[in-house]
Motif scaffolding. Structure first.
Motif, PDB file in Angstrom:
ATOM      1  N   THR A   4      -3.694  15.615  17.720  1.00 31.59           N
ATOM      2  CA  THR A   4      -3.145  14.470  18.469  1.00 31.59           C
ATOM      3  C   THR A   4      -3.614  13.159  17.872  1.00 31.59           C
ATOM      4  OG1 THR A   4      -3.363  15.840  20.436  1.00 31.59           O
ATOM      5  CG2 THR A   4      -2.836  13.511  20.766  1.00 31.59           C
ATOM      6  N   ARG A   5      -4.893  13.115  17.599  1.00 29.79           N
ATOM      7  CA  ARG A   5      -5.451  11.901  17.011  1.00 29.79           C
ATOM      8  C   ARG A   5      -4.787  11.610  15.676  1.00 29.79           C
ATOM      9  NH1 ARG A   5     -12.019  11.666  17.643  1.00 29.79           N
ATOM     10  NH2 ARG A   5     -12.086  11.942  19.889  1.00 29.79           N
ATOM     11  N   PHE A   8      -1.296  10.297  16.206  1.00 30.01           N
ATOM     12  CA  PHE A   8      -1.323   8.918  16.686  1.00 30.01           C
ATOM     13  C   PHE A   8      -1.626   7.963  15.555  1.00 30.01           C
ATOM     14  CE2 PHE A   8      -0.335   8.225  20.943  1.00 30.01           C
ATOM     15  CZ  PHE A   8      -0.700   9.315  21.714  1.00 30.01           C
ATOM     16  N   MET A   9      -2.590   8.362  14.721  1.00 26.49           N
ATOM     17  CA  MET A   9      -2.956   7.472  13.615  1.00 26.49           C
ATOM     18  C   MET A   9      -1.788   7.310  12.666  1.00 26.49           C
ATOM     19  SD  MET A   9      -6.875   8.571  12.888  1.00 26.49           S
ATOM     20  CE  MET A   9      -7.098   7.543  11.460  1.00 26.49           C
ATOM     21  N   LEU A  11       1.409   7.643  13.360  1.00 26.60           N
ATOM     22  CA  LEU A  11       2.509   6.897  13.961  1.00 26.60           C
ATOM     23  C   LEU A  11       2.185   5.413  14.126  1.00 26.60           C
ATOM     24  CD1 LEU A  11       3.751   9.408  16.652  1.00 26.60           C
ATOM     25  CD2 LEU A  11       5.025   8.585  14.681  1.00 26.60           C
ATOM     26  N   LEU A  12       0.969   5.175  14.543  1.00 28.98           N
ATOM     27  CA  LEU A  12       0.601   3.797  14.837  1.00 28.98           C
ATOM     28  C   LEU A  12       0.236   3.004  13.612  1.00 28.98           C
ATOM     29  CD1 LEU A  12      -1.758   3.398  17.900  1.00 28.98           C
ATOM     30  CD2 LEU A  12       0.445   2.328  17.511  1.00 28.98           C
ATOM     31  N   PHE A  13      -0.583   3.579  12.779  1.00 26.87           N
ATOM     32  CA  PHE A  13      -1.235   2.780  11.756  1.00 26.87           C
ATOM     33  C   PHE A  13      -0.827   3.136  10.350  1.00 26.87           C
ATOM     34  CE2 PHE A  13      -3.504   0.719  14.864  1.00 26.87           C
ATOM     35  CZ  PHE A  13      -4.017   1.640  15.755  1.00 26.87           C
ATOM     36  N   TYR A  14       0.193   3.998  10.215  1.00 35.92           N
ATOM     37  CA  TYR A  14       0.613   4.329   8.865  1.00 35.92           C
ATOM     38  C   TYR A  14       1.254   3.096   8.247  1.00 35.92           C
ATOM     39  CZ  TYR A  14       3.359   6.110   5.042  1.00 35.92           C
ATOM     40  OH  TYR A  14       3.904   6.297   3.806  1.00 35.92           O
ATOM     41  N   GLN A  15       0.669   2.597   7.251  1.00 35.91           N
ATOM     42  CA  GLN A  15       1.248   1.499   6.498  1.00 35.91           C
ATOM     43  C   GLN A  15       0.977   1.771   5.048  1.00 35.91           C
ATOM     44  OE1 GLN A  15       0.366  -2.556   7.588  1.00 35.91           O
ATOM     45  NE2 GLN A  15      -0.187  -1.972   9.640  1.00 35.91           N
ATOM     46  N   CYS A  16       2.030   1.822   4.288  1.00 33.62           N
ATOM     47  CA  CYS A  16       1.805   1.878   2.858  1.00 33.62           C
ATOM     48  C   CYS A  16       1.101   0.581   2.477  1.00 33.62           C
ATOM     49  CB  CYS A  16       3.127   1.925   2.115  1.00 33.62           C
ATOM     50  SG  CYS A  16       4.118   3.361   2.528  1.00 33.62           S
ATOM     51  N   GLU A  17       0.433   0.597   1.386  1.00 31.33           N
ATOM     52  CA  GLU A  17      -0.180  -0.648   0.919  1.00 31.33           C
ATOM     53  C   GLU A  17       0.950  -1.649   0.716  1.00 31.33           C
ATOM     54  OE1 GLU A  17      -2.912  -0.008  -2.205  1.00 31.33           O
ATOM     55  OE2 GLU A  17      -2.829  -2.087  -2.864  1.00 31.33           O
ATOM     56  N   LEU A  18       0.791  -2.830   1.273  1.00 30.09           N
ATOM     57  CA  LEU A  18       1.826  -3.836   1.159  1.00 30.09           C
ATOM     58  C   LEU A  18       2.062  -4.183  -0.293  1.00 30.09           C
ATOM     59  CD1 LEU A  18       0.947  -6.285   4.051  1.00 30.09           C
ATOM     60  CD2 LEU A  18       3.015  -4.950   3.823  1.00 30.09           C
TER      61      LEU A  18
END
Lengths: 287, 762
Positions: A4-5, A8-9, A11-18
């Protein structure tokens, strides 16, 4: 739960390096910069340095890795003019970028001019400053507040030199007497590391009606026999503005929450500030 | 200067004297009896038409005793009624919602309403409905009216992700944002990344960028008039949404059938809980609560009571080891808004005069605190407004509408109250902070005059002032006109003067909780702006498409900026840091909308230039404003893939913001001779342009089947689909073996999921 954790991580915080975007910024024109200190009436000490790219380093530690000749003008021709006298500057103790001129054999006027020629870059700068008369510190003493555990108050008294115009001052208060070496020993360039700077303050006599100017400073309390030295200089308005810009920059100028500050300058074709002022000092001992 | 009533009476000439009848009433939604603002009411014989006001009230003057009136409103079935104009009865018209495959379209789209927009004198204005905005891709899945507004022409986004609006070259504190007539000062949560407005609680939003009606004032650049839902008079409705970061819940219904209703909406983020689940610790959350009661006192009287409460809260506590043992600590902040308004609508006996009297109150405060077992420090600031407003709308005869009114607001400011206790008190003494007060007032009057089929005028004046330790006042003339080229095309012109008696003190690039509003003082004069706009407006024959081209020129005086290196945080002597100057902004805006069909949406493009002049900044040379984005383009498209599947795209492109970048440096001994300073050299003010920003957002909505309990829908959205950085600041950092300028973006690819639901009692 771990899954679950993880989800959540993701979904919430997935960001490719800008995908960063480079930026080309036109660099500032390379010029010389100048700063100065009048040592009593004996002479003037100036430093002449070179401006360099903002990409050369962001801290003194990084900057020091550059060759000294890239940072300071070590082969400058320095000339001072005052009251019809022309005085040549000489290298100060072979320290790159520092020059000293001995005025003891000359009678100076109200103003002092300097011109600097760098034979390496063939650049020339010049500046003119008013020689500000020194103002004595009438007295300096501690103010004892019994309930204060951590702080002392130091009061400084001086007499307004001219109530018909606005006067500007800078005061430095050091702890320990080794600061005296800078004044008594011409081989000493900078204050010794054990002379802790307690206060650096600029002020003017705007809004003060009487001839007596009183300044109060709060300093960290030390055990008994504390020795403090106050060094006061009477300065011109332009240098006051320069020191004010410096203080604002120290307080966060250019940071994320403050506007950047371009320091004012009276140096033609250059940076920095050429100022001639006679510092006076007084010692206060807390027993 | 004395206000002369005779000046007001001049508006009434020339007035023809033939006998007329007046038909007036309210227009409502049939299901919930919510009033419908800006509905169209047309005399089918004379073709004269009027719009209902923001309370759903209309009054139309007709020449015949029996008239056929047509009532229409976006998304509703039009109604045609035969009305006896001799009767003085107030009508109550109900319209049924239109059932279509695509139930929502963007921004005021029924055909007659499109034509009304083309033919009205109002220009530089946008109206939208929050219920339609949910189709547009949103940041972290949270529909946000302020971020939607940034997709409109003439409105520039501030920093990425923020709710800041820079309208036609103005600053973010030059926007007047009203929630049921109460001013909202701090419109952002989480440093401005989310707005304080829960779209479930809102009914109607009008945003004006120019040609301001005389009843609005107090800010230079824009007015956003937001109305909350009133609550259904006939049935209970429940709706809400559950997302990854926030959840919402709204309930409305009758307290007394057809007499009194209420609406209550709440929203909370659970960033703190989610992060806890992910193993991190950030004890921060925000919440909003909107409430409204609507009471029909009589056929001619209505009372509304509205309230909004919202807060950002951070509270972290823990224990630390010290030399003396374990010490507990706590730190955090709490900042928020509380607004309330009580309004009374009255329709006078003749049916030709409508009044709205309101009392409103706004409280904005923040508190930042830290404590250990022995010491504590608290910094608090408060703004408190108490206001009264009365506005009248008079419909004396056909083709004439007169507005007049007055208002008074008492502002009380108490910034930077500092309380310390314990040993820390020796270093930082408690202090009360200054107490400032400003009494602001206004009178306004205007006349809307339809001269015939070609020309329509709207002219008026607002007289405003403020009592601080001095008295500032001034006239604010307003004028707009429409020249009709045909029923589908018009030219418009608008001029307005605006005055602003308070400003927000902001530290640099970011909006912070510590940003405070201050009134004008003896040294800081009111800001003023004069704006002229010209425009061409058109619609296709069936009003499926509409478009506009507007040019504007705005000059601003007595603007505020700060000395270089100004320190504003917790600084009560900030006035010494203020500088005054002027600004100029010019631009051209293009806007094309498609209102109906499987694909709908809009294209918006603005080409504008904004600069400033402050004698003590930038060596007295003009410099560009920080948010002088030369090009600003938005494309929004909604596509109905299937009856229950809608996808939408937003693509934005903006020129980079302007910054002051470090361009060099030099060494010099510091004045205390204790070391060497590294002195930075900067470019001219705002002399460097960051890279352009562009971003694609996508949204997919899948509606569930209608069930006994109601209906739900899943919403999937992606912010910044191709992960492009939108630079907002520059720093110098390592790039391989060398240093380089680095442009920092804030948000990359952010997916989100939410589930929305609604059900109603029968």
């Amino acid at each position: 739960m771990k899954l679950t954790r993880f989800l959540f991580m993701i979904l919430l915080f997935y960001q490719c390096e800008l995908i960063e975007v480079p930026l080309e910024v036109e660099p500032a024109e390379d010029k010389m910069s100048l700063s100065s200190l009048l040592i009593g009436e004996e002479g003037v000490l100036v430093s002449v340095s070179k401006s360099f790219s903002a990409l050369s380093g962001t801290s003194l530690a990084q900057i020091r890795e550059n060759p000294i000749d890239a940072l300071f003008v070590s082969r400058g021709n320095i000339q001072f003019q005052s009251n019809g006298n022309t005085i040549l500057g000489e290298k100060f103790n072979d320290v790159p970028g520092f020059y000293f001129a001995d005025f003891s054999d000359y009678s100076l006027g109200d103003s002092l001019e300097i011109s600097v020629y760098d034979s390496v870059s063939t650049q020339q700068i010049s500046a003119r400053t008013k020689i500000m008369p020194s103002v004595n510190i009438d007295s300096i003493r501690f103010r004892y507040v019994a309930e204060n555990t951590f702080l002392d108050t130091l009061k400084l008294f001086l007499t307004d030199p001219d109530t018909t115009q606005i006067n500007y001052f800078v005061v430095h208060i050091y702890r320990s007497s080794s600061f005296l070496n800078i004044l008594n020993n011409s081989d000493s360039l900078l204050v010794q590391s054990d002379s802790l700077l307690q206060i650096e303050s600029i002020f003017s006599d705007i809004g003060i009606d009487s001839t007596l100017i009183t300044r109060s400073y709060t300093i960290e309390k030390n055990p008994s026999n504390d020795t403090l030295i106050a060094v006061l200089s009477h300065i011109e308005e332009g240098y006051f503005r320069f020191l004010d810009a410096r203080k604002r920059n120290e307080d966060g100028g250019g940071g994320i929450f403050n506007e950047p500050i371009n320091f004012p300058s009276n140096v033609e074709n250059g940076y920095g500030y050429f100022s001639a002022h006679n510092p006076v000092y007084k010692i206060a001992i807390r027993e | 200067m004395k206000f002369k009533p005779i000046f007001f009476l001049l508006f009434l000439s020339p007035l023809p004297s033939w006998a007329q009848f007046s038909v007036s009433g309210y227009i409502y939604d049939a299901k919930d009896k919510e009033s419908l603002p800006s509905a169209t009411i047309q005399d089918t014989t004379s073709k004269n038409g009027v719009s209902s006001n923001s309370y759903g009230f209309f009054s139309i003057n007709v020449n015949a005793e029996i008239v056929i009136l047509r009532f229409s409103y976006v998304g509703y079935e039009s109604k045609i009624l035969r009305v006896d104009a001799r009767s003085n009865e107030l009508l109550e018209i109900v319209l049924e919602e239109k059932i279509t495959e695509m139930e929502d379209v963007i921004v005021s789209a029924e055909r007659s309403e499109v034509k009304d927009e083309v033919q009205s004198t109002q220009m530089s204005s946008i109206r939208f409905k929050p219920v339609e905005l949910k189709r547009i891709p949103s940041f972290a899945g949270e529909s946000d009216i302020l971020k939607i507004a940034q997709l409109m022409p003439g409105i520039t986004q501030g920093n990425e992700g923020s709710t800041g609006m820079y309208v036609r070259g103005g600053t973010d504190d030059q926007n007047l944002i009203l929630l049921d007539e109460a001013v909202v000062y701090n419109v952002g949560h989480l440093l401005g990344f989310f707005s304080v407005f829960n779209s479930d609680a809102l009914k109607d939003i009008e945003l004006m960028k120019g040609a301001f009606p005389a009843k609005y004032g107090g800010r230079l650049s824009s007015v956003m008039d937001i109305r909350m839902n009133e609550g259904s008079m006939e049935r209970w409705n429940v709706k809400g949404g559950i997302g990854l970061l926030t959840s919402r819940f709204t309930i409305d219904g009758p307290i007394i059938n057809n007499k009194m209703s209420f609406m209550l909406a709440a929203r909370r983020t659970y960033i703190d809980k989610v992060l806890q689940l992910a193993g991190s610790n950030l004890p921060y959350y925000f919440y909003d609560i909107n409430g409204k009661m609507n009471y029909k006192l009589s056929k001619r009287d209505r009372i509304y009571l509205s309230a909004y409460l919202g807060s950002d809260v951070l509270y972290a506590n823990g224990e630390s080891e010290t030399d003396e043992g374990i010490d507990s600590f706590g730190l955090g902040f709490d900042l928020g808004n509380l607004t309330t308004s009580l309004r009374w609508n009255h329709v006078y006996e003749s049916g030709k005069l409508f009044s709205n009297v309101s009392f409103h109150q706004t409280n904005f405060n923040y508190s930042i605190f830290g404590n250990t077992s022995d010491n504590s420090l608290t910094i608090e600031s408060t703004i408190q407004d108490y206001g009264f407003k009365a506005d009248w709308e008079w419909f004396p005869i056909t083709n004439h509408r007169v507005y007049f009114g007055l208002g008074l607001v008492k502002h009380q400011f108490q910034p930077n109250v500092l309380n310390t206790s314990g040993e820390i008190n020796e270093f930082i003494a408690s202090k009360a902070g200054p107490q400032l007060q400003s009494d602001e007032y206004h009178f306004h009057t205007s006349h809307e005059w339809d001269l015939g089929s070609l020309i329509k005028l709207n002219y008026g004046v607002r007289f405003s002032g403020a009592f601080v330790n001095t008295h500032y006042y001034g006239l604010e003339p307003r004028f707009s006109a429409r020249y009709s080229l045909s029923s589908n095309h018009s030219l418009k012109i608008g001029f307005s003067t605006m005055r602003q008696y308070m400003h927000r003190v902001s530290s640099g690039s970011f909006a912070l909780p510590t940003d405070l509003w201050y009134p004008v003082t003896g040294n800081v004069k009111p800001q003023t702006a004069n704006q002229l706009s010209l425009g061409y407006f058109g619609a296709s024959p069936k009003s499926i498409y509409s478009w506009s081209i507007e040019v504007f020129s705005k000059t601003m005086n007595d603007l505020i900026d700060y000395r270089e290196g100004a320190s504003l945080i917790f600084n009560d002597n900030f006035e010494k840091e203020l500088l005054t100057g002027s600004g100029k902004s010019e631009g051209i805006e293009f806007f094309v909308r498609k209102h109906e069909g499987i694909i709908s949406g809009w294209l918006s493009y603005t080409l504008a230039k904004t600069d400033r002049y402050f004698p003590e900044l930038n060596k007295g040379n003009r410099f560009p404003d920080r948010f002088d984005r030369r090009h600003n383009f938005s494309a929004v498209a909604m596509i109905e893939l299937a009856p229950n599947i809608i996808t939408s795209f937003t693509w934005v492109y903006m020129s980079g913001t302007k910054i002051t970048a470090q361009t060099g440096q030099y060494l010099m001994p510091n004045p205390s001779l204790t070391g060497i300073d590294l002195v930075p050299i900067y470019s001219s003010k705002n002399g460097v342009t960051l890279a352009p920003s562009h971003r694609l957002d996508i949204n997919l909505i899948i509606k569930g089947r209608a069930r006994a309990w109601g209906q739900g829908e899943w919403s999937f959205s992606i912010y910044n689909f191709y992960n492009a950085a939108s630079p907002f600041r520059v720093s110098i950092g390592q790039n391989g073996n060398a240093l380089a300028y680095q442009q920092h973006g804030l948000f990359g690819f952010i997916p989100s999921i939410s589930y929305n639901f609604n059900f109603s009692s029968k």
